[in-house]
Design a protein around this motif. Sequence first.
Motif, short mmCIF file in Angstrom:
data_model
loop_
_atom_site.label_atom_id
_atom_site.label_comp_id
_atom_site.label_asym_id
_atom_site.label_seq_id
_atom_site.Cartn_x
_atom_site.Cartn_y
_atom_site.Cartn_z
N THR A 173 -4.22 -9.90 -5.15
CA THR A 173 -3.51 -10.19 -3.62
C THR A 173 -4.40 -11.30 -3.05
O THR A 173 -5.36 -11.72 -3.67
N PRO A 214 0.49 5.60 -7.74
CA PRO A 214 -0.61 4.79 -7.85
C PRO A 214 -0.86 4.73 -9.52
O PRO A 214 -1.38 3.78 -9.97
N VAL A 264 -8.74 -5.13 -9.22
CA VAL A 264 -8.05 -5.79 -8.14
C VAL A 264 -8.45 -7.11 -8.24
O VAL A 264 -9.69 -7.34 -8.52
N ILE A 296 -6.81 0.34 -1.70
CA ILE A 296 -6.42 0.61 -3.03
C ILE A 296 -7.31 1.47 -3.87
O ILE A 296 -7.11 2.57 -4.39
N HIS A 297 -8.76 1.09 -3.44
CA HIS A 297 -9.48 1.99 -4.03
C HIS A 297 -9.81 3.39 -3.39
O HIS A 297 -10.31 4.37 -4.01
N VAL A 313 -3.82 -5.11 -9.60
CA VAL A 313 -3.39 -5.54 -8.27
C VAL A 313 -3.75 -6.86 -8.20
O VAL A 313 -5.15 -7.03 -8.12
N PHE A 315 2.29 1.69 -3.50
CA PHE A 315 1.13 1.99 -4.37
C PHE A 315 0.71 3.65 -4.10
O PHE A 315 0.51 4.38 -5.17
N GLU A 316 0.66 3.89 -2.89
CA GLU A 316 0.41 5.29 -2.72
C GLU A 316 1.51 6.41 -3.13
O GLU A 316 1.06 7.57 -3.65
N LEU A 359 0.90 -1.41 -0.03
CA LEU A 359 0.09 -0.08 0.03
C LEU A 359 0.76 1.34 0.11
O LEU A 359 0.61 2.24 -0.83
#
Length: 731
Positions: free
Chosen positions: A663, A655, A688, A679-680, A661, A651-652, A648
């Motif tokens: 998982t 993005p 995802v 993520i959303h 993604v 990703f931040e 995370l």
Amino acid sequence: MGGCARGSSHIARLAALRHDASANLHNVVSDLDDPSRLTLLRTLDLLRPHEDASFDRVTAMAALATGRPTALITFITPDGQWVASRVGWDRLFHPLSESFCVHTLGSDALLQVCDATADPRFRGNVLVTEGPMVRFYAGQPICFDGHLLGAVCVLDAVPGALTPDQVTVLRHLADLVADLLRVRLERSQAEQQRAKGEALMAALARSEVTLRESEERYRLLWQTTTDAVLIIDDAAIIRFANPALQTLFGHRPEDVIGQSLAMVQPPRLRGAHDRGFAAYLRSGERRLDWRATETIGLRADGSEVPIEVAFSELEVGGRRHFAAFMRDLTERNRAQHELRRNEAARRELEDHLRQTQKLEAIGVLAGGIAHDFNNIVAGILGNTQLALDDLDPQHPAVQSLQQIRKAGLRGREMVQQILTFARRRPQRAGHCELQALVDETMSLLRPTIPTSVKIETQLPGRPLRVFADATQVEQALINLCANAWQAMAGRPGRIVIGASETPLDREAAERLGGLAPGRHVHLFVRDDGPGMDEATVKRVFEPFFTTKPEGEGTGLGLSVVHGIVTGHGGAITVDSAPGKGTTFHIWLPAGDNAAATEPMPMQPQPAHGAGRHVMYVDDDEVMTLMVSRLLERAGYRVSVFGHATDALRCFENAPSDVDIVVTDLNMPGLSGLDVLREIHAIRPGVPVVIGSGNLPPELLADAERAGVRATFQKQNTLEELPALLAELLGL
């Protein structure tokens, strides 16, 4: 009829004394000294002890009707309390300091003392602290010619209280005493005025009317009670019976008068009763509770009836008599039996609930094992395939890797079977070839069933297809075969699985429980075991019903089969008889013969990645390494993370650099659903995908609600994941 006006001045003077616990006894005596009241007592000859059979019947009835051992009729004078009639009491006179009845002379209502030790008016009374040890008292004032003369009362050595019906009876008995006093007074006056002729005749006529009314009171009291009442003498001969006797025993009252009590006793109980009765007549010692004893009565038709009997002793004409109130216990016993039956059913239901909870726990455990084991299998299969891709087909290690791959596929299938038996896989119907399903079932059963039990098939040479969930049909066949060999209990036997296509017309379809007419596949499992009787066959599909010893079966196997079959729009029946074996018949809608749902071959997907960036999150290091190599070979750019927080954070920071993604669902800390939501929150709409070794329906529903784009089984990562990503990314 004797009565007492509520407005009487004498009652008004005594009212305060009735309700004031601290009233001085001297004041009571002074009010009792009223000249007209004393004159009335003298005229009625009530200032001395004497015997009166009419009064004795009243006290006997009071004791019987209230179930108390002691009943008295008393009259109060300034000198003390005279006892005019008594049951269960020795003394004929008491000073006012010992009198309970004097406290009734303030009202025409009943005085009831439930526990004398708790009442300040009586706790120090000698009758409470010594001698008879009185605890309970109830007295109904005797009202006559505007005066309160005394009381009809009952006493007991144990605390208690009267029922409303008993209060009513005591009031009627006090009125009856007033009637008898009226008779006595009128007779006294008639004797004094015999010379007056007409006046004497009128008085006698009134006396006769009063007597008839008194007799009517007696009759109503005996005839309206729902309890059967018998009065016997000391020779056990019936001297009185009320109408309720016919309801309870079937004998008319007039038919039992003069007969022995034995006519309402079963023969087996008569000897013990005769011996006990004779012993009581000799010693006076009671061996039973006279207030409530349960026994058996004999009806006129010879049948027996459970009864409850309350006894009382009384003296009539100088001879000992005994009264019995008898109540039918049939309905009470039936209610108690029903209560016990319901309690047994409740315990059985609790046992079933515990069994269900065990199964649910096993299902949860199976799901957890499946998830962990599927991760292992996915790593084995994926790395084995990657290794095979890296080697020349002629390399010596290829053969060993192919055996590893075969063992991995077997392990993956075993996990699917565990999930099937735990009922944690959704129904996925398709066109299934029955021969393949039976062969798979046979391969699963043969290692399990003892060699003494032969298992065979009877299938047609041409394909038979059904539209069904293959796994659930396999489960149904396994359950039926397991049930068959378990019934053989270690004896040699034979099980046959057979099938054929059978068209059903409307009549046949209706006979099978309302199936749709048309093409059906008839599947059967037959054994030559011990068979079942008709009662067992009727219950064989009931949940929790089992004929196995306690602890050896859940009673769910055949009910699960029934649920699977009916869930597919089919029907199941059973033919069985003791010693004839058992055959279960299953009818399923026939499938499309043109196509069958074939398993997807295990092949790695060609490269489609086109350099797209995939972020893969999984706490299993084997999986992250395998997936990274797999996707890179498929042309993807891959970033793998063993911790969700690291993924995370990356990703931040960028993005827009991530195209999709992937998982794992179950991870320590943040789950796959948590990762999806985070993520959303950063970049809505990014695809995802969630993978897991076990995806039960409830988790799939949660994932869909959270916005997951797709899910996959991790044990199928090699076959499914590259193609799934290509589809989602439009490659």
